[in-house]
Write a protein that holds these residues in place. Structure first.
Motif, PDB file in Angstrom:
ATOM      1  N   TYR A 116      56.882 -23.120  -1.598  1.00 27.80           N
ATOM      2  CA  TYR A 116      56.517 -22.950  -3.450  1.00 27.80           C
ATOM      3  C   TYR A 116      55.689 -21.711  -3.179  1.00 27.80           C
ATOM      4  N   THR A 117      55.852 -20.872  -3.861  1.00 24.78           N
ATOM      5  CA  THR A 117      54.898 -19.520  -4.207  1.00 24.78           C
ATOM      6  C   THR A 117      54.213 -19.865  -5.477  1.00 24.78           C
ATOM      7  N   TYR A 118      52.884 -20.020  -5.337  1.00 22.96           N
ATOM      8  CA  TYR A 118      51.906 -19.883  -6.424  1.00 22.96           C
ATOM      9  C   TYR A 118      51.514 -18.542  -6.714  1.00 22.96           C
ATOM     10  N   THR A 119      51.304 -18.249  -8.151  1.00 21.75           N
ATOM     11  CA  THR A 119      50.382 -17.326  -8.619  1.00 21.75           C
ATOM     12  C   THR A 119      49.107 -17.633  -8.784  1.00 21.75           C
ATOM     13  N   VAL A 120      48.168 -16.728  -8.130  1.00 20.17           N
ATOM     14  CA  VAL A 120      46.489 -16.963  -8.528  1.00 20.17           C
ATOM     15  C   VAL A 120      46.168 -16.067  -9.772  1.00 20.17           C
ATOM     16  N   GLY A 121      45.914 -16.797 -10.769  1.00 20.93           N
ATOM     17  CA  GLY A 121      45.719 -16.117 -12.199  1.00 20.93           C
ATOM     18  C   GLY A 121      46.524 -15.067 -12.450  1.00 20.93           C
ATOM     19  N   GLN A 122      46.309 -14.015 -13.157  1.00 20.66           N
ATOM     20  CA  GLN A 122      47.079 -13.254 -13.505  1.00 20.66           C
ATOM     21  C   GLN A 122      47.479 -12.115 -12.475  1.00 20.66           C
ATOM     22  N   VAL A 123      48.779 -11.958 -12.311  1.00 18.39           N
ATOM     23  CA  VAL A 123      49.203 -10.859 -11.137  1.00 18.39           C
ATOM     24  C   VAL A 123      49.907  -9.758 -11.868  1.00 18.39           C
ATOM     25  N   ARG A 124      50.119  -8.817 -11.056  1.00 16.36           N
ATOM     26  CA  ARG A 124      50.775  -7.421 -11.457  1.00 16.36           C
ATOM     27  C   ARG A 124      52.168  -7.696 -11.952  1.00 16.36           C
ATOM     28  N   PRO A 125      52.652  -6.975 -13.205  1.00 16.66           N
ATOM     29  CA  PRO A 125      53.922  -7.370 -13.591  1.00 16.66           C
ATOM     30  C   PRO A 125      54.965  -7.274 -12.334  1.00 16.66           C
ATOM     31  N   GLU A 126      55.004  -6.293 -11.724  1.00 16.45           N
ATOM     32  CA  GLU A 126      56.141  -6.226 -10.668  1.00 16.45           C
ATOM     33  C   GLU A 126      56.070  -7.255  -9.432  1.00 16.45           C
ATOM     34  N   VAL A 127      54.795  -7.959  -9.433  1.00 18.27           N
ATOM     35  CA  VAL A 127      54.645  -8.877  -8.514  1.00 18.27           C
ATOM     36  C   VAL A 127      55.108 -10.352  -9.030  1.00 18.27           C
ATOM     37  N   GLN A 128      54.840 -10.422 -10.372  1.00 13.23           N
ATOM     38  CA  GLN A 128      55.442 -11.533 -11.336  1.00 13.23           C
ATOM     39  C   GLN A 128      57.078 -11.383 -11.257  1.00 13.23           C
ATOM     40  N   ALA A 129      57.556 -10.215 -11.296  1.00 11.19           N
ATOM     41  CA  ALA A 129      59.108 -10.070 -11.438  1.00 11.19           C
ATOM     42  C   ALA A 129      59.565 -10.470  -9.824  1.00 11.19           C
ATOM     43  N   LEU A 130      58.740 -10.300  -8.868  1.00 12.78           N
ATOM     44  CA  LEU A 130      59.302 -10.589  -7.507  1.00 12.78           C
ATOM     45  C   LEU A 130      59.072 -12.093  -7.535  1.00 12.78           C
ATOM     46  N   VAL A 131      58.043 -12.690  -7.719  1.00 12.60           N
ATOM     47  CA  VAL A 131      58.105 -14.314  -7.690  1.00 12.60           C
ATOM     48  C   VAL A 131      59.253 -14.851  -8.457  1.00 12.60           C
ATOM     49  N   ASP A 132      59.630 -14.414  -9.732  1.00 16.52           N
ATOM     50  CA  ASP A 132      60.512 -14.846 -10.733  1.00 16.52           C
ATOM     51  C   ASP A 132      62.080 -14.686 -10.122  1.00 16.52           C
ATOM     52  N   THR A 133      62.113 -13.648  -9.476  1.00 18.54           N
ATOM     53  CA  THR A 133      63.249 -13.165  -8.790  1.00 18.54           C
ATOM     54  C   THR A 133      63.641 -14.130  -7.758  1.00 18.54           C
ATOM     55  N   THR A 134      62.505 -14.355  -6.771  1.00 18.45           N
ATOM     56  CA  THR A 134      62.601 -15.249  -5.768  1.00 18.45           C
ATOM     57  C   THR A 134      63.108 -16.614  -6.157  1.00 18.45           C
ATOM     58  N   ARG A 135      62.426 -17.268  -6.973  1.00 12.33           N
ATOM     59  CA  ARG A 135      62.834 -18.485  -7.513  1.00 12.33           C
ATOM     60  C   ARG A 135      64.288 -18.581  -8.200  1.00 12.33           C
ATOM     61  N   GLU A 136      64.722 -17.397  -8.646  1.00 11.60           N
ATOM     62  CA  GLU A 136      66.135 -17.315  -9.104  1.00 11.60           C
ATOM     63  C   GLU A 136      66.928 -17.317  -8.011  1.00 11.60           C
ATOM     64  N   CYS A 137      66.735 -16.639  -6.903  1.00 10.90           N
ATOM     65  CA  CYS A 137      67.540 -16.477  -5.939  1.00 10.90           C
ATOM     66  C   CYS A 137      67.679 -17.591  -5.296  1.00 10.90           C
ATOM     67  N   LEU A 138      66.606 -18.533  -5.115  1.00 11.31           N
ATOM     68  CA  LEU A 138      67.017 -19.984  -4.588  1.00 11.31           C
ATOM     69  C   LEU A 138      67.844 -20.766  -5.485  1.00 11.31           C
ATOM     70  N   ALA A 139      67.569 -20.761  -6.829  1.00 11.26           N
ATOM     71  CA  ALA A 139      68.697 -21.304  -7.711  1.00 11.26           C
ATOM     72  C   ALA A 139      70.075 -20.789  -7.463  1.00 11.26           C
ATOM     73  N   ALA A 140      70.379 -19.365  -7.364  1.00 10.27           N
ATOM     74  CA  ALA A 140      71.706 -18.869  -7.294  1.00 10.27           C
ATOM     75  C   ALA A 140      72.121 -19.162  -5.873  1.00 10.27           C
ATOM     76  N   GLY A 141      71.541 -19.317  -5.053  1.00 12.02           N
ATOM     77  CA  GLY A 141      72.000 -19.998  -3.448  1.00 12.02           C
ATOM     78  C   GLY A 141      72.163 -21.330  -3.595  1.00 12.02           C
ATOM     79  N   LEU A 142      71.629 -22.035  -4.317  1.00 13.87           N
ATOM     80  CA  LEU A 142      71.730 -23.533  -4.440  1.00 13.87           C
ATOM     81  C   LEU A 142      73.148 -23.742  -5.097  1.00 13.87           C
ATOM     82  N   GLU A 143      73.399 -22.961  -6.165  1.00 12.44           N
ATOM     83  CA  GLU A 143      74.654 -23.042  -6.975  1.00 12.44           C
ATOM     84  C   GLU A 143      75.941 -23.107  -6.033  1.00 12.44           C
ATOM     85  N   GLN A 144      75.694 -22.538  -4.829  1.00 14.75           N
ATOM     86  CA  GLN A 144      76.788 -22.249  -4.015  1.00 14.75           C
ATOM     87  C   GLN A 144      77.181 -23.594  -3.241  1.00 14.75           C
TER      88      GLN A 144
END
Length: 259
Positions: A120-148
């Motif tokens: 699990y990837t945690y964010t520590v406080g407020q992170v830069r928008p592009e880093v938050q997008a990276l974390v969100d996308t990685t979580r979505e990538c896991l979900a997309a993989g599991l759907e298959q």
């Protein structure tokens, strides 16, 4: 190597083994919940490691990573703690977390003769928008993989879904480190790639248990192994995120064992 040769080495799990892995997976998930309030500025990676080990041992289980690997260089901690540009296998130590960091925590347990494994990837406080997008996308990538993950599908479908989503948003997909079968051993067949083509790879069958664990980089996909023999960082020093679940293939689809 022929797919049939690999498939012959894939151990389909019995109902009893799956139930044991369900309990191990629940402990892994519980450990993430125990750590969450402690992931904050000023906490050290060693603090998190100690908390995880205490919780795992209190439950009657053994940390899976502690002492894992070659006798000449075994992994020295309970968790892998991978901060910012560290992709995976980060070694906990005195480093303090700072506002804006991200940290991928990989937890593995050995319990009742089987393993559980997740990240699990945690964010520590407020992170830069592009880093938050990276974390969100990685979580979505896991979900997309599991759907298959379903009977009759192919392992290549998993990687294709992950790669397509990540690269559509401009992120890099790590190639060198993969998901894996898991059961009585921490790493078994099959290998689960997080990139690839549809309709390729092994056919997915009920009773297969494996991890899906995409590692997605803010920048390029290339990696570099540090001299400690464990820590893997992004070659361009950009942040990386990872999410992982252990999943069992069922007659109708799949069940996440580390949810």
């Amino acid at each position: 190597m022929l797919a049939s040769s690999v498939m012959s080495r894939v151990a389909l799990k019995s109902a009893r083994e799956i139930e044991a892995m369900r309990r191990a997976g629940a402990l892994v998930a519980e450990t993430f919940r125990v750590l969450e309030p402690h992931v904050k500025p000023g906490a050290t990676l060693a603090d998190l490691d100690r908390l995880a080990e205490e919780h795992i041992r209190k439950a009657g289980a053994t940390p899976a990573y502690l002492g894992y690997g070659p006798k000449s260089n075994p992994f020295p901690a309970t968790i892998c703690a991978s901060v910012n540009e560290v992709i995976c296998h980060g070694i906990p130590g005195p480093r303090e977390l700072q506002e804006g960091d991200i940290i991928g925590v990989d937890v593995g347990v050995y319990m009742n003769g089987v393993y559980g494994d997740a990240c699990y990837t945690y964010t520590v406080g407020q992170v830069r928008p592009e880093v938050q997008a990276l974390v969100d996308t990685t979580r979505e990538c896991l979900a997309a993989g599991l759907e298959q993950v379903r009977p009759g599908g192919r392992t290549g479908d998993i990687g294709h879904a992950i790669q397509t989503l990540a690269e559509s948003r401009g992120f890099g997909v790590v190639r060198e480190y993969t998901g894996h079968g898991i059961g009585k051993r921490l790493h078994e067949e099959p290998t689960i790639y997080h990139h690839g083509a549809r309709y390729t790879g092994l056919k997915v069958q009920p009773g297969m248990v494996f991890t899906v664990e995409p590692m997605i980089n803010l920048g390029r996909p290339e990696t570099r192994l540090l001299p400690d023999g464990w820590t893997v960082i992004t070659a361009d020093k950009q942040p990386s995120a990872q999410f992982e679940h252990t999943v069992v293939v069922t007659a109708k689809g799949h069940e996440i064992l580390t949810l």
